[in-house]
Scaffold this active site. Structure first.
Site, PDB file in Angstrom:
ATOM      1  CD  GLU A   1       1.700   9.380  -1.031  1.00  0.00           C
ATOM      2  OE1 GLU A   1       3.211   9.263  -0.397  1.00  0.00           O
ATOM      3  OE2 GLU A   1       1.995   8.278  -2.326  1.00  0.00           O
TER       4      GLU A   1
ATOM      5  CD  GLU B   1       2.105   8.315  -8.103  1.00  0.00           C
ATOM      6  OE1 GLU B   1       2.564   7.089  -7.408  1.00  0.00           O
ATOM      7  OE2 GLU B   1       1.593   9.315  -7.453  1.00  0.00           O
TER       8      GLU B   1
HETATM    9  C1  HXH Z   1       3.642   7.093  -4.952  1.00  0.00           C
HETATM   10  N1  HXH Z   1       3.950   6.659  -3.515  1.00  0.00           N
HETATM   11  C2  HXH Z   1       4.415   8.404  -5.212  1.00  0.00           C
HETATM   12  O1  HXH Z   1       3.421   9.140  -5.097  1.00  0.00           O
HETATM   13  C3  HXH Z   1       5.620   8.529  -6.156  1.00  0.00           C
HETATM   14  O2  HXH Z   1       6.243   9.420  -6.888  1.00  0.00           O
HETATM   15  C4  HXH Z   1       6.630   7.129  -6.104  1.00  0.00           C
HETATM   16  O3  HXH Z   1       7.301   7.596  -7.486  1.00  0.00           O
HETATM   17  C5  HXH Z   1       5.869   6.206  -5.987  1.00  0.00           C
HETATM   18  C6  HXH Z   1       4.794   6.028  -5.265  1.00  0.00           C
HETATM   19  C7  HXH Z   1       2.764   5.708  -3.296  1.00  0.00           C
HETATM   20  C8  HXH Z   1       3.290   4.883  -1.823  1.00  0.00           C
HETATM   21  C9  HXH Z   1       2.273   5.814  -0.442  1.00  0.00           C
HETATM   22  C10 HXH Z   1       2.308   4.900   0.730  1.00  0.00           C
HETATM   23  C11 HXH Z   1       3.742   4.170   0.687  1.00  0.00           C
HETATM   24  C12 HXH Z   1       4.513   3.595   0.074  1.00  0.00           C
HETATM   25  C13 HXH Z   1       3.856   4.525  -1.731  1.00  0.00           C
HETATM   26  O4  HXH Z   1       3.741   3.628   2.187  1.00  0.00           O
HETATM   27  C14 HXH Z   1       3.607   2.551   2.965  1.00  0.00           C
HETATM   28  C15 HXH Z   1       4.845   1.901   3.133  1.00  0.00           C
HETATM   29  C16 HXH Z   1       4.819   0.651   3.683  1.00  0.00           C
HETATM   30  C17 HXH Z   1       3.843  -0.169   2.936  1.00  0.00           C
HETATM   31  C18 HXH Z   1       2.619   0.417   2.344  1.00  0.00           C
HETATM   32  C19 HXH Z   1       2.918   2.171   2.366  1.00  0.00           C
END
Ligand code: HXH
Length: 367
Positions: free
Chosen positions: A164, A271
């Site tokens: 990310e 995922e």
């Molecule tokens: C994943 N990120 C990770 O890779 C993993 O390690 C974790 O366990 C779960 C999900 C996904 C993600 C990306 C952006 C994010 C949140 C989750 O940021 C946001 C914040 C607010 C609203 C939407 C997205």
């Protein structure tokens, strides 16, 4: 008279033994009927699941062994949990998950070596609390990656090296994380080099989310293309695939997969889950009306259709797709239970809270 008794005895024995054989073959049939996702997809790609060490101690373990042939640690290998202090690693949870994979002949993916979230507090500061220099941070990154990757060398076949780093904002390329602010883009190439040095056999992935968005996708493709051109050891792109009942569309997913195929790198869906709520791209508190937003028959139907669509396209791209991993086991518990809406339960997986296959499961295995 004695002869008749003997014949009778033999008859009884013959019936008993054939009955015994029958039960044995019935048991065998039952075992064969217990096909799992991994068996339906054996000529396509491994089917994985993200787990906690706790899940491996419960009845979920039986389900995991039946359905999946690949494992990812949901949290246990992230920098924060595994490297809580500069000179202290916490191996117990990660080791337990690797041992489970080995014991059950499953593949093991590593997640993740460098990420802006779930980093340990000490990483970016010195003992006085001041921000460290680029040199110090890269040295810490190297020590971390070398130690973790070496420990599981030969046991983890693929690593999400960098997670990310691309920005969600249209006019910004890199996410403005502490890694980026301190090191610039160099931490990305270095992370891949450190990982490759520690285990030259491991397949190295760049992993990100919302890759179905055309703008973000273009940036991810630019990043991995540049890395490849610079000779950085990168072998694949991880598409997280946290989707929902309202996305992706067939065209959107097809375009996503075909655009990524053009990079020449292998692809994995790393995922996967399909939320029963429409996608929201920012976090919020729950609202009174959310409580009525439960897993209705209509949502079940919509979820089934998205799962069906995804796996149809995954099968179509099997030449380039080398794995599909679900993020959590069953609707009993998933990271989406509190995210992005705090306190709201989600039902994003193929198994219900009693670990029974949902309607969507049968669509995924029907082909
Ligand atoms: C994943 N990120 C990770 O890779 C993993 O390690 C974790 O366990 C779960 C999900 C996904 C993600 C990306 C952006 C994010 C949140 C989750 O940021 C946001 C914040 C607010 C609203 C939407 C997205």
């Amino acid at each position: 008279m004695r002869k008749i008794a003997w014949i009778f005895m033999l008859f009884v024995l013959a019936v008993a033994s054939s009955y015994g054989q029958q039960t044995t073959s019935t048991q065998k049939n039952n075992q064969e009927k217990q096909k799992g996702l991994k068996d339906y997809y054996s000529t396509y790609f491994p089917i994985g699941v993200a787990v906690s060490p706790n899940a491996l101690q419960t009845d979920e373990a039986t389900l995991i062994k039946r359905e999946f042939n690949s494992i990812t640690a949901e949290n246990a290998m992230k920098m924060g949990p595994i490297h809580p202090k500069e000179n202290e690693y916490f191996w117990e949870d990660a080791d337990a998950i690797v041992a489970f994979a080995q014991r059950n002949n499953m593949k093991m993916r590593g997640h993740t070596l460098c990420w802006h979230n779930q980093t340990p507090a000490w990483m970016f500061v010195d003992t006085k609390g001041d921000t460290v220099s680029k040199e110090v941070l890269l040295k810490r990154l190297k020590d971390h990656i070398t130690t973790v990757v070496s420990r599981y060398k030969g046991k983890i076949y693929a690593w999400d090296v960098v997670n990310e780093v691309i920005s969600d904002q249209e006019d910004e390329f890199y996410r403005q994380s502490a890694w980026y602010t301190i090191c610039g883009e160099e931490f990305i190439t270095e992370a891949f080099r450190y990982a490759h040095e520690a285990d030259p056999q491991a397949l190295l992935f760049y992993n990100d989310y919302n890759e179905i968005d055309a703008v973000k996708r273009k940036k991810i493709i630019q990043l991995v293309t540049d890395l490849k051109a610079a000779g950085v050891p990168i072998h694949g792109i991880g598409l997280q695939g946290h989707w929902a009942v309202n996305e992706p569309s067939a065209d959107q997913l097809e375009k996503t997969l075909s655009d990524f195929v053009d990079t020449g790198l292998q692809l994995q869906v790393t995922e996967l889950d399909i939320s029963v709520y429409s996608k929201e791209h920012s976090g919020r508190e729950s609202r009174p009306e959310d409580e009525h937003d439960v897993f209705t028959t209509e949502k079940e139907q919509q979820q089934m259709e998205i799962y069906k669509l995804c796996f149809e396209l995954f099968r179509k791209y099997k030449k380039h797709l080398t794995g599909v991993t679900f993020w959590n086991v069953s609707d009993r518990h998933s990271w989406l239970d509190n995210f992005p809406v705090r306190g709201r339960k989600d039902y994003p997986l193929l198994f219900d809270q009693n670990l029974k296959p949902k309607k969507a499961y049968w669509e995924v295995v029907k082909f």
